[in-house]
Design a protein around this motif. Structure first.
Motif, short mmCIF file in Angstrom:
data_model
loop_
_atom_site.label_atom_id
_atom_site.label_comp_id
_atom_site.label_asym_id
_atom_site.label_seq_id
_atom_site.Cartn_x
_atom_site.Cartn_y
_atom_site.Cartn_z
N CYS A 1 0.84 -1.19 0.00
CA CYS A 1 0.00 0.00 0.00
C CYS A 1 0.89 1.25 0.00
O CYS A 1 1.83 1.33 0.78
N ARG A 2 0.55 2.22 -0.87
CA ARG A 2 1.33 3.45 -0.96
C ARG A 2 0.66 4.57 -0.17
O ARG A 2 -0.53 4.85 -0.37
N ARG A 3 1.42 5.19 0.72
CA ARG A 3 0.91 6.28 1.56
C ARG A 3 0.45 7.44 0.69
O ARG A 3 1.16 7.88 -0.21
N ALA A 4 -0.74 7.93 0.96
CA ALA A 4 -1.35 9.00 0.17
C ALA A 4 -0.67 10.34 0.43
O ALA A 4 -0.09 10.56 1.50
N PRO A 5 -0.75 11.27 -0.53
CA PRO A 5 -0.23 12.63 -0.32
C PRO A 5 -0.87 13.26 0.92
O PRO A 5 -2.05 13.06 1.19
N ARG B 1 -0.09 12.56 3.97
CA ARG B 1 0.09 11.65 5.11
C ARG B 1 1.57 11.56 5.45
O ARG B 1 2.43 11.80 4.60
N ALA B 2 1.87 11.17 6.68
CA ALA B 2 3.26 10.92 7.05
C ALA B 2 3.81 9.85 6.11
O ALA B 2 3.09 8.92 5.74
N SER B 3 5.05 9.99 5.70
CA SER B 3 5.70 9.05 4.78
C SER B 3 4.97 8.96 3.44
O SER B 3 4.95 7.91 2.80
N GLU B 4 4.38 10.07 2.99
CA GLU B 4 3.64 10.04 1.73
C GLU B 4 4.49 9.53 0.58
O GLU B 4 5.68 9.80 0.51
N GLY B 5 3.86 8.74 -0.29
CA GLY B 5 4.54 8.20 -1.45
C GLY B 5 5.34 6.94 -1.20
O GLY B 5 5.79 6.29 -2.14
N LEU B 6 5.53 6.58 0.07
CA LEU B 6 6.29 5.37 0.40
C LEU B 6 5.32 4.19 0.54
O LEU B 6 4.16 4.36 0.90
N TRP B 7 5.83 3.02 0.26
CA TRP B 7 5.04 1.80 0.34
C TRP B 7 5.16 1.19 1.73
O TRP B 7 6.19 1.33 2.39
N GLU B 8 4.11 0.49 2.15
CA GLU B 8 4.09 -0.16 3.45
C GLU B 8 3.10 -1.31 3.42
O GLU B 8 2.29 -1.43 2.51
N GLU C 1 -7.32 -1.67 12.82
CA GLU C 1 -6.71 -0.79 11.82
C GLU C 1 -7.09 -1.18 10.40
O GLU C 1 -7.36 -0.31 9.57
N LEU C 2 -7.11 -2.48 10.09
CA LEU C 2 -7.44 -2.90 8.73
C LEU C 2 -8.93 -2.69 8.43
O LEU C 2 -9.30 -2.44 7.29
N ARG C 3 -9.75 -2.75 9.45
CA ARG C 3 -11.17 -2.43 9.27
C ARG C 3 -11.31 -0.93 8.97
O ARG C 3 -12.04 -0.54 8.06
N GLU C 4 -10.58 -0.09 9.73
CA GLU C 4 -10.66 1.36 9.54
C GLU C 4 -10.05 1.80 8.20
O GLU C 4 -10.64 2.59 7.48
N GLU C 5 -8.85 1.31 7.88
CA GLU C 5 -8.13 1.75 6.68
C GLU C 5 -8.65 1.14 5.40
O GLU C 5 -8.73 1.82 4.38
N LEU C 6 -8.93 -0.16 5.43
CA LEU C 6 -9.25 -0.89 4.21
C LEU C 6 -10.69 -1.36 4.13
O LEU C 6 -11.08 -1.97 3.14
N HIS D 1 -9.71 -0.17 -1.88
CA HIS D 1 -9.45 1.23 -1.56
C HIS D 1 -8.99 1.35 -0.11
O HIS D 1 -9.12 0.39 0.66
N SER D 2 -8.49 2.52 0.24
CA SER D 2 -7.96 2.75 1.59
C SER D 2 -8.15 4.20 1.98
O SER D 2 -8.08 5.10 1.13
N THR D 3 -8.32 4.44 3.27
CA THR D 3 -8.41 5.82 3.76
C THR D 3 -7.04 6.46 3.86
O THR D 3 -6.93 7.68 3.86
N ASP D 4 -5.97 5.68 3.97
CA ASP D 4 -4.62 6.19 4.19
C ASP D 4 -3.70 6.07 2.98
O ASP D 4 -2.59 6.60 3.00
N HIS D 5 -4.12 5.34 1.97
CA HIS D 5 -3.25 5.02 0.83
C HIS D 5 -3.91 5.44 -0.47
O HIS D 5 -5.13 5.37 -0.60
N ASP D 6 -3.08 5.83 -1.46
CA ASP D 6 -3.63 6.19 -2.76
C ASP D 6 -3.50 5.06 -3.78
O ASP D 6 -4.02 5.17 -4.89
N GLU D 7 -2.81 3.99 -3.40
CA GLU D 7 -2.72 2.83 -4.29
C GLU D 7 -2.53 1.57 -3.47
O GLU D 7 -1.75 1.54 -2.52
N LEU D 8 -3.27 0.53 -3.85
CA LEU D 8 -3.09 -0.81 -3.30
C LEU D 8 -2.63 -1.67 -4.46
O LEU D 8 -3.24 -1.64 -5.54
#
Length: 130
Positions: free
Chosen positions: A21-25, A27-34, A53-58, A96-103
């Protein structure tokens, strides 16, 4: 004084791929994968934190499996204590994710091609070595 933050992440596999998952613009660490996950709240078990967390984010319901890796990594003024667990999605995998712009589902060989957040690197190395 150094502050340690306890964090959990889920490593989901599908066929021969792993979810990154790539951190969305903005956000902390934006553009990095995690690997998806987040902070463990006081008094919360790590597995329960990961489920929340996975329920909230994903918007995903997961079964948390074995502990795959636990590493402590300094990041700036903080120390991140990251525990990575195997997770299985109950139902369809997230899109989709609340914290990431790409999965993205990537093969183990492709993991090294992504720009990973520092705390996730020990788990990436473990996956690419196997």
């Amino acid at each position: 004084m150094t502050t340690t933050i306890q964090v959990v992440a889920g490593v989901a596999s599908q066929d021969d791929t792993v979810l990154a998952c790539r951190r969305a613009p903005g956000r902390a660490s934006e553009g990095l994968w995690e690997f998806p996950g987040g902070k463990v709240e006081p008094g919360e078990l790590p597995q329960d934190a990961l489920t929340r967390e996975l329920r909230e984010e994903l918007d995903a319901d997961v079964a948390v499996g074995a502990l795959l890796d636990r590493s402590t990594v300094p990041v700036g003024e903080l120390v991140i204590d990251l525990a990575c667990y195997e997770v299985t999605f109950r139902g369809a995998p997230p899109v989709h994710s609340t914290d990431h712009d790409e999965l993205r589902w990537v093969t183990r060989e492709q993991l090294g091609e992504l720009d990973w957040a520092t705390p996730d690197l020990p788990m990436v190395r473990r996956l690419t070595a196997s």
